[in-house]
Design a protein around this motif. Structure first.
Motif, mmCIF file in Angstrom:
data_model
loop_
_atom_site.group_PDB
_atom_site.id
_atom_site.type_symbol
_atom_site.label_atom_id
_atom_site.label_comp_id
_atom_site.label_asym_id
_atom_site.label_seq_id
_atom_site.Cartn_x
_atom_site.Cartn_y
_atom_site.Cartn_z
ATOM 1 N N PRO A 101 0.956 -1.287 -0.028
ATOM 2 C CA PRO A 101 0.112 -0.131 0.087
ATOM 3 C C PRO A 101 0.849 1.357 0.006
ATOM 4 C CG PRO A 101 -0.013 -0.788 2.036
ATOM 5 C CD PRO A 101 0.858 -1.831 1.401
ATOM 6 N N ALA A 102 1.551 1.442 -1.023
ATOM 7 C CA ALA A 102 2.525 2.749 -1.227
ATOM 8 C C ALA A 102 2.332 3.221 -2.652
ATOM 9 C CB ALA A 102 3.806 2.244 -0.682
ATOM 10 N N ILE A 103 2.857 4.569 -2.630
ATOM 11 C CA ILE A 103 2.794 5.151 -4.049
ATOM 12 C C ILE A 103 3.917 6.126 -4.214
ATOM 13 C CG2 ILE A 103 0.122 5.482 -4.448
ATOM 14 C CD1 ILE A 103 0.759 8.512 -3.215
ATOM 15 N N ALA A 104 4.448 6.177 -5.304
ATOM 16 C CA ALA A 104 5.758 7.229 -5.433
ATOM 17 C C ALA A 104 4.935 8.510 -6.279
ATOM 18 C CB ALA A 104 6.696 6.490 -6.557
ATOM 19 N N VAL A 105 5.525 9.572 -5.461
ATOM 20 C CA VAL A 105 5.098 10.871 -6.242
ATOM 21 C C VAL A 105 6.520 11.772 -6.238
ATOM 22 C CG1 VAL A 105 2.711 11.069 -5.288
ATOM 23 C CG2 VAL A 105 5.002 12.031 -4.118
ATOM 24 N N SER A 106 6.440 12.865 -7.030
ATOM 25 C CA SER A 106 7.758 13.586 -7.303
ATOM 26 C C SER A 106 7.725 14.472 -6.087
ATOM 27 C CB SER A 106 7.847 14.203 -8.595
ATOM 28 O OG SER A 106 7.459 15.551 -8.568
ATOM 29 N N GLU A 107 8.894 15.192 -5.820
ATOM 30 C CA GLU A 107 8.884 16.086 -4.609
ATOM 31 C C GLU A 107 8.355 17.309 -5.194
ATOM 32 O OE1 GLU A 107 13.161 16.671 -3.760
ATOM 33 O OE2 GLU A 107 13.509 17.246 -5.853
ATOM 34 N N ALA A 108 7.977 17.563 -6.476
ATOM 35 C CA ALA A 108 7.260 18.725 -6.789
ATOM 36 C C ALA A 108 5.579 18.422 -7.080
ATOM 37 C CB ALA A 108 7.661 19.084 -8.275
ATOM 38 N N ALA A 109 5.386 17.367 -6.615
ATOM 39 C CA ALA A 109 3.867 17.017 -6.895
ATOM 40 C C ALA A 109 3.005 17.942 -5.791
ATOM 41 C CB ALA A 109 3.411 15.273 -6.642
ATOM 42 N N HIS A 110 1.795 17.933 -6.151
ATOM 43 C CA HIS A 110 0.969 18.594 -5.108
ATOM 44 C C HIS A 110 0.966 18.029 -3.688
ATOM 45 C CE1 HIS A 110 -2.754 20.701 -3.744
ATOM 46 N NE2 HIS A 110 -2.395 21.676 -4.666
ATOM 47 N N TYR A 111 0.862 18.947 -2.600
ATOM 48 C CA TYR A 111 1.052 18.384 -1.138
ATOM 49 C C TYR A 111 -0.100 17.599 -0.923
ATOM 50 C CZ TYR A 111 -2.664 21.988 0.420
ATOM 51 O OH TYR A 111 -3.563 22.488 0.693
ATOM 52 N N THR A 112 -1.125 17.839 -1.475
ATOM 53 C CA THR A 112 -2.452 16.799 -0.965
ATOM 54 C C THR A 112 -2.150 15.405 -1.365
ATOM 55 O OG1 THR A 112 -3.591 17.577 -3.157
ATOM 56 C CG2 THR A 112 -4.185 18.834 -1.025
ATOM 57 N N HIS A 113 -1.351 14.956 -2.264
ATOM 58 C CA HIS A 113 -1.083 13.475 -2.467
ATOM 59 C C HIS A 113 -0.634 12.852 -1.147
ATOM 60 C CE1 HIS A 113 -1.925 13.687 -6.568
ATOM 61 N NE2 HIS A 113 -1.149 14.488 -6.741
ATOM 62 N N ALA A 114 0.512 13.562 -0.613
ATOM 63 C CA ALA A 114 0.921 13.015 0.947
ATOM 64 C C ALA A 114 -0.344 13.031 1.775
ATOM 65 C CB ALA A 114 2.146 13.845 1.242
ATOM 66 N N ARG A 115 -1.007 14.204 1.736
ATOM 67 C CA ARG A 115 -2.246 14.280 2.885
ATOM 68 C C ARG A 115 -3.291 13.152 2.650
ATOM 69 N NH1 ARG A 115 -5.276 19.797 3.166
ATOM 70 N NH2 ARG A 115 -3.412 20.403 4.347
ATOM 71 N N MET A 116 -3.585 12.874 1.411
ATOM 72 C CA MET A 116 -4.593 12.015 1.110
ATOM 73 C C MET A 116 -4.164 10.550 1.326
ATOM 74 S SD MET A 116 -7.465 13.559 0.846
ATOM 75 C CE MET A 116 -7.891 15.198 0.732
ATOM 76 N N ALA A 117 -2.910 10.195 0.903
ATOM 77 C CA ALA A 117 -2.277 9.077 1.168
ATOM 78 C C ALA A 117 -2.203 8.654 2.616
ATOM 79 C CB ALA A 117 -0.758 9.045 0.665
ATOM 80 N N HIS A 118 -2.135 9.971 3.461
ATOM 81 C CA HIS A 118 -2.188 9.581 4.916
ATOM 82 C C HIS A 118 -3.748 9.274 5.450
ATOM 83 C CE1 HIS A 118 -1.704 10.359 9.163
ATOM 84 N NE2 HIS A 118 -2.559 11.376 9.222
ATOM 85 N N VAL A 119 -4.680 9.930 4.704
ATOM 86 C CA VAL A 119 -5.870 9.572 4.970
ATOM 87 C C VAL A 119 -6.613 8.125 4.668
ATOM 88 C CG1 VAL A 119 -8.459 10.086 4.276
ATOM 89 C CG2 VAL A 119 -6.783 11.952 4.712
ATOM 90 N N LEU A 120 -5.874 7.549 3.635
ATOM 91 C CA LEU A 120 -5.984 6.221 3.164
ATOM 92 C C LEU A 120 -4.962 5.267 3.713
ATOM 93 C CD1 LEU A 120 -6.228 7.281 -0.798
ATOM 94 C CD2 LEU A 120 -7.986 6.476 0.603
#
Ligand SMILES: *Cc1c(COP(=O)(O)O)cnc(C)c1O
Length: 475
Positions: free
Chosen positions: A158-177
């Motif tokens: 249960p893990a995703i990769a995003v770039s450091e320039a991606a929108h901050y909400t990906h990390a937030r929503m990954a936390h929710v999920l």
């Protein structure tokens, strides 16, 4: 077809008249007295309201920045097209709820049609799944929710990769999920470094990769074509966050010999091939409330494989009685949603179709040309340095100085000064790491603020040069 200027008030009346006539067909009735408002109180409240909305915006006062004006090139903000505004207002008068067809069959069907239009724009198959959302964050949340459910099914991490320039909400929503996030560094241009992505993919550490088509910071497009090929090699799912840049896909269609459109041909730096490659992704998000001329909140999520709809467990005892057809609430995490948003997008796309040389295409092409004209002006000016060649319609630049502390201070000072001046110019600031600056600049700080101009209105094309000149006067 020759284009006519649009008068917003006349347009609203033209749309509202038949709606009111339809209302009248149902017979007159008295509005309840409790809904009345004392005239004096209302007048006072309106006076305060309009005074606050239109107050000067210096200091910590109320007010609104003039998003509509070409001198505003600060954040990703602009008013909707008058067609969208009038359609939204008229539909809102009836207040359809697109959760279920019972909430308004007309706007529910309009939503399905505009979602199909968006899917066709990206080259997704006719059999896809998708819906509108409150915005890009919820749309991305839904895409990541499907990532998590698929990972559970397949027993992958249960893990995703995003770039450091991606929108901050990906990390937030990954936390929710409950998803883990692997942050991949960017290359010199601010795009995801695929060399650094390959490690986590090869280790099987992530189930999906989020690639961005137009970062919120500087409008950078990740290497989508190569990125998808890499993910396929390792069996990872690919989600494209095209919340900001998605509609620029229209301008990519003249490239690759795909037809006779002018599109973005001849515009330096526009990554047409990466936009074309979105058609091979598993899901994509686009925000009509950013470049689709819509009011907030209108996002959209699209899935290539309609069978992911099974994850939206749905069992409601009360909403779905008028039709056996698919109700949008069965495939969306949100319940109530504004039918007016679908209505506004539907009328907009009928008036300004998703085409490279008609409708939305020429609007977007003008913004790309505006950014290039602005960048050329910055390059020609001894007062500024261009940060990177723009890919979309956002330009980064900084005051010419010898050290990062001077650049940071001069950027902050110009930002304040330009906004407070008569004939104000509205910019934004963007923080970048020291090692991304040219080596001759003294790195006396770990990072520095640079200037950022979002040239997202087509009027910016005619204003780009004079905006640079105005900034030069103030630097
Ligand atoms: C704006 C944006 C988002 C967030 O979308 P909202 O509509 O503000 O919720 C996510 N990703 C990117 C790339 C964006 O530009």
């Amino acid at each position: 077809m020759s284009a006519d200027a649009v008068d917003p008030r006349a347009l609203l009346a033209q749309i509202l008249d038949p709606v009111e006539a339809w209302e009248a067909e149902h017979g007159a009735f008295e509005a309840h007295p409790s809904l009345g408002v004392p005239r004096q109180r209302l007048d006072g409240a309106i006076a305060e309201f309009t005074a606050r909305l239109t107050a000067p915006t210096d200091g910590e006062e109320d007010g609104i920045y003039p998003f509509f004006h070409p001198r505003y090139a600060g954040q990703m903000l602009k008013p909707p097209h008058p067609v969208a505004w009038a359609a939204y207002a008229a539909a809102m008068r009836l207040n359809p709820n697109n959760h279920a067809l019972d909430g308004g069959p007309a706007t529910g069907r309009m939503e399905k049609e505009v979602v199909a239009d968006l899917a066709a724009m990206f080259g997704f198959p006719a059999e896809h799944l998708g819906h509108l959302t409150g915005g890009g964050t919820v749309a991305n949340l839904e895409a990541l929710f499907v990532v998590r459910e698929l990972a559970r099914e397949a027993g992958t991490p249960p893990a995703i990769a995003v770039s450091e320039a991606a929108h901050y909400t990906h990390a937030r929503m990954a936390h929710v999920l409950g998803l883990d996030v692997v942050t991949v560094p960017t290359d010199d241009r601010g795009r995801m470094d695929l060399g650094a992505l390959e490690g986590p993919l090869a280790e099987g550490a992530v189930s999906a990769v989020v690639l961005t088509a137009g970062t919120t910071g500087l409008g950078t497009v990740d290497p989508i074509r190569e990125g998808i090929a890499l993910c396929r090699r390792y069996g990872a799912r690919v989600h494209i966050d095209a919340a900001y840049g998605g509609f620029f896909r229209l301008l990519a269609s003249g490239e690759n010999g795909e037809g006779e459109t002018s599109g973005a041909r001849g515009l330096s730096g526009f990554p047409a091939g990466d936009f074309l490659a979105i058609e091979d992704a598993d899901s994509v998000v686009v925000d009509p409330h950013k470049h689709g001329l819509q009011p907030y909140g209108c996002g959209a999520v699209l899935f290539r494989d309609p069978s992911v709809g099974r994850f939206y467990r749905h069992d409601s005892p009360y909403t779905y009685f008028t039709s056996d057809a698919l109700h949008l609430g069965e495939i969306s995490l949100e319940c109530s949603r504004p039918g007016a948003a679908a209505a506004a997008l539907w009328l907009t796309l009928r008036a300004l179709p998703l085409a490279p040389d008609d409708g939305l295409g020429p609007v977007l092409a003008a913004t790309l040309r505006a950014a290039r004209a602005f960048a050329r002006g910055i390059e020609a000016s001894p007062a500024f340095r261009l940060w990177r060649e723009p890919e979309l319609d956002i330009v980064g630049y900084y005051p010419a100085s010898a050290s990062l502390s001077e650049i940071d201070a001069a950027s902050g000072a110009l930002f304040d000064r330009a906004m407070a001046a008569p004939e104000a110019v509205y910019l934004s600031l963007y923080r970048v790491d020291a090692d991304a600056f040219p080596p001759e600049i003294v790195r006396d700080r770990p990072h520095a603020r640079i200037l950022r101009s979002v040239l997202m209105k087509p009027e910016h094309e005619a204003w780009a040069e004079s905006l640079v000149t105005r900034l030069e006067e103030m630097v």
